[in-house]
Structures are given as C-alpha cells and as structure tokens.
Design a protein around this motif. Sequence first.
Motif, mmCIF file in Angstrom:
data_model
loop_
_atom_site.group_PDB
_atom_site.id
_atom_site.type_symbol
_atom_site.label_atom_id
_atom_site.label_comp_id
_atom_site.label_asym_id
_atom_site.label_seq_id
_atom_site.Cartn_x
_atom_site.Cartn_y
_atom_site.Cartn_z
ATOM 1 N N LEU A 154 0.833 -1.201 0.000
ATOM 2 C CA LEU A 154 0.000 0.000 0.000
ATOM 3 C C LEU A 154 0.867 1.251 0.000
ATOM 4 N N ILE A 155 0.210 2.391 -0.172
ATOM 5 C CA ILE A 155 0.918 3.666 -0.210
ATOM 6 C C ILE A 155 1.603 3.929 1.129
ATOM 7 N N GLU A 156 2.842 4.417 1.056
ATOM 8 C CA GLU A 156 3.619 4.669 2.265
ATOM 9 C C GLU A 156 3.352 6.076 2.795
ATOM 10 N N ASP A 157 2.532 6.154 3.825
ATOM 11 C CA ASP A 157 2.329 7.395 4.552
ATOM 12 C C ASP A 157 2.433 7.101 6.048
ATOM 13 N N PHE A 158 2.209 8.106 6.868
ATOM 14 C CA PHE A 158 2.420 7.932 8.302
ATOM 15 C C PHE A 158 1.568 6.815 8.896
ATOM 16 N N PRO A 159 0.234 6.808 8.686
ATOM 17 C CA PRO A 159 -0.577 5.732 9.290
ATOM 18 C C PRO A 159 -0.153 4.345 8.834
ATOM 19 N N HIS A 160 0.253 4.229 7.570
ATOM 20 C CA HIS A 160 0.624 2.897 7.083
ATOM 21 C C HIS A 160 1.926 2.416 7.720
ATOM 22 N N ILE A 161 2.938 3.267 7.771
ATOM 23 C CA ILE A 161 4.243 2.865 8.305
ATOM 24 C C ILE A 161 4.116 2.378 9.748
ATOM 25 N N PHE A 162 3.368 3.116 10.557
ATOM 26 C CA PHE A 162 3.380 2.861 11.998
ATOM 27 C C PHE A 162 2.199 2.040 12.510
ATOM 28 N N PHE A 163 1.139 1.895 11.714
ATOM 29 C CA PHE A 163 -0.030 1.200 12.234
ATOM 30 C C PHE A 163 -0.625 0.166 11.289
ATOM 31 N N ASP A 164 -0.537 0.360 9.962
ATOM 32 C CA ASP A 164 -1.244 -0.503 9.021
ATOM 33 C C ASP A 164 -0.371 -1.549 8.339
ATOM 34 N N CYS A 165 0.907 -1.264 8.186
ATOM 35 C CA CYS A 165 1.818 -2.196 7.516
ATOM 36 C C CYS A 165 1.815 -3.539 8.262
ATOM 37 N N THR A 166 1.981 -4.621 7.521
ATOM 38 C CA THR A 166 1.968 -5.945 8.151
ATOM 39 C C THR A 166 3.051 -6.061 9.228
ATOM 40 N N ILE A 167 4.198 -5.454 8.984
ATOM 41 C CA ILE A 167 5.268 -5.485 9.986
ATOM 42 C C ILE A 167 4.852 -4.710 11.229
ATOM 43 N N ALA A 168 4.195 -3.565 11.026
ATOM 44 C CA ALA A 168 3.742 -2.755 12.167
ATOM 45 C C ALA A 168 2.680 -3.491 12.976
ATOM 46 N N THR A 169 1.719 -4.097 12.301
ATOM 47 C CA THR A 169 0.654 -4.800 13.032
ATOM 48 C C THR A 169 1.214 -5.980 13.828
ATOM 49 N N GLN A 170 2.204 -6.676 13.268
ATOM 50 C CA GLN A 170 2.834 -7.762 14.007
ATOM 51 C C GLN A 170 3.579 -7.236 15.228
ATOM 52 N N GLY A 171 4.273 -6.113 15.039
ATOM 53 C CA GLY A 171 5.014 -5.533 16.155
ATOM 54 C C GLY A 171 4.097 -5.094 17.281
ATOM 55 N N TRP A 172 2.986 -4.428 16.942
ATOM 56 C CA TRP A 172 2.051 -3.994 17.981
ATOM 57 C C TRP A 172 1.352 -5.180 18.637
ATOM 58 N N ALA A 173 1.171 -6.259 17.884
ATOM 59 C CA ALA A 173 0.570 -7.459 18.475
ATOM 60 C C ALA A 173 1.480 -8.034 19.555
ATOM 61 N N TYR A 174 2.789 -8.065 19.292
ATOM 62 C CA TYR A 174 3.741 -8.534 20.305
ATOM 63 C C TYR A 174 3.717 -7.616 21.532
ATOM 64 N N ILE A 175 3.668 -6.295 21.294
ATOM 65 C CA ILE A 175 3.620 -5.341 22.402
ATOM 66 C C ILE A 175 2.342 -5.526 23.218
ATOM 67 N N SER A 176 1.230 -5.744 22.523
ATOM 68 C CA SER A 176 -0.049 -5.957 23.206
ATOM 69 C C SER A 176 0.009 -7.182 24.114
ATOM 70 N N THR A 177 0.603 -8.269 23.599
ATOM 71 C CA THR A 177 0.734 -9.491 24.402
ATOM 72 C C THR A 177 1.646 -9.263 25.598
ATOM 73 N N TRP A 178 2.732 -8.564 25.383
ATOM 74 C CA TRP A 178 3.709 -8.304 26.438
ATOM 75 C C TRP A 178 3.104 -7.445 27.551
ATOM 76 N N LEU A 179 2.335 -6.405 27.151
ATOM 77 C CA LEU A 179 1.723 -5.522 28.139
ATOM 78 C C LEU A 179 0.434 -6.096 28.718
ATOM 79 N N GLN A 180 -0.048 -7.169 28.089
ATOM 80 C CA GLN A 180 -1.308 -7.778 28.495
ATOM 81 C C GLN A 180 -2.456 -6.772 28.411
ATOM 82 N N LEU A 181 -2.495 -6.071 27.276
ATOM 83 C CA LEU A 181 -3.517 -5.069 27.019
ATOM 84 C C LEU A 181 -4.023 -5.215 25.588
ATOM 85 N N ASP A 182 -5.274 -4.866 25.390
ATOM 86 C CA ASP A 182 -5.815 -4.812 24.039
ATOM 87 C C ASP A 182 -5.607 -3.396 23.506
#
Length: 214
Positions: free
Chosen positions: A134-162
């Motif tokens: 997809l187009i590379e803009d701020f929301p995509h880099i940090f929240f929508d990119c597959t790499i970003a979503t995987q990273g936040w998923a790990y953080i969510s599990t680690w913090l035990q928060l949704d």
Amino acid sequence: MEGLHVVMLDAIDQNLFKGISVGLDANAVSLSHCFFADDALFLGEWGDDNVRNLICILNVSFCSKNGFFSVSLFRTLIDQRLVGIRPTIWCKYIPPTINFFLWRASLNRLPDKCNLADRGMVVDNLFCSSCSLLIEDFPHIFFDCTIATQGWAYISTWLQLDLPNWRHFDDMRNWIYSTQQNTNVAAIFEVVCYATMWALWRLRKRVYLRSEYF
C-alpha cells in the motif's frame, strides 16, 4: 555538538534558520552549519530574523543558567517562535534524537514517500518500503503495515492489554494518558510505544536503503 546539530536541523525544518544554496538548480547543495573538533561554522541568509534566531539557539544551547545545554529552554524557544504549531514533545526517558523524531512524527513531517512526493521530490514509487502493498504514509508505516501490526501485536501481548487501532500519533498519546491513572505506568507505556515507533522507522529506513543500493 551532536545535540546542537540536531537542534539546527530541526530549526531549519521549521524555517527558524535559513542556510545558503551552493550550485545551480538540481545540483544545488544546501549548507547551514559545519562542526569541527573545537569550532563551528554557520552559513545562512543575511537577515535580521536569521541572525536573531541563530543567536537565540546559541544562547539557549550554551548560556543557560547552569552553563550547560538546556532542553527545556530550547523547547520554550521553539514553542514561542512557532506560532500556530503544536508544542514540542519531550520524554525525559528517551534520547533527544528520538524526541525530535516524535515531534516531527506528531506534525506528520517525517520523510516518508508521500511527504517527499508532496514536496516535489522524485520518488521511484509510493508503495511501502517494507511490504510494497500500500501507499507509504504515516498511518501505514506505523499502524497498518503488516510489519507494524505484528510488532504492535507482540507489544499488546507483552503488556497484556488490548491496544486500539490507532490512526494518528495523537490517538496513541491520548490513549496512553486517558487510560492510565498512574503517571508512572503511563510513562512506561509511553516509552514502550515511542520505542516501537522508532524501531519501525529504523527498520523502514534499512529496508529502503537496501533496496536502493543493492
């Protein structure tokens, strides 16, 4: 000198200091400052505002009340000079370079492909450097990119928060301080989220440079 270098780059980005251009048209190179082991050289347009702003930057950097560089004083300078622009962002638990990165991110002034294209720079394509989907803009880099979503998923599990689906920097920052009553816990979450954003940006840069030169 490194701290002053970062300050000068941000001052230039915010039009607080204007350097000079050497060369013609597409081959022109912009120069503003050169730092040496025990000296510094500043090059800029001759004008009252340019001189006053440079003096303020140097005064804040070297002439604070205790004789050392004061981050809070420079933040005050920028906040006073940039009328209509949001206040600077500063987290005392992370390095200055990352704080300036976060401030630029909050203003959507990071050099992603969309922003570079909007400023007239030649970009080979606008697709994400990491996933190419997809187009590379701020929301995509940090929240929508597959790499970003995987990273936040790990953080969510680690913090035990949704974690919610943030779309902007302010969404994340507001969530941190609206959901956490304990300021110490909020500061920890803030550092974790900021470090994640910095890691995603560094990864994007490595992938982009690798595709450019290899």
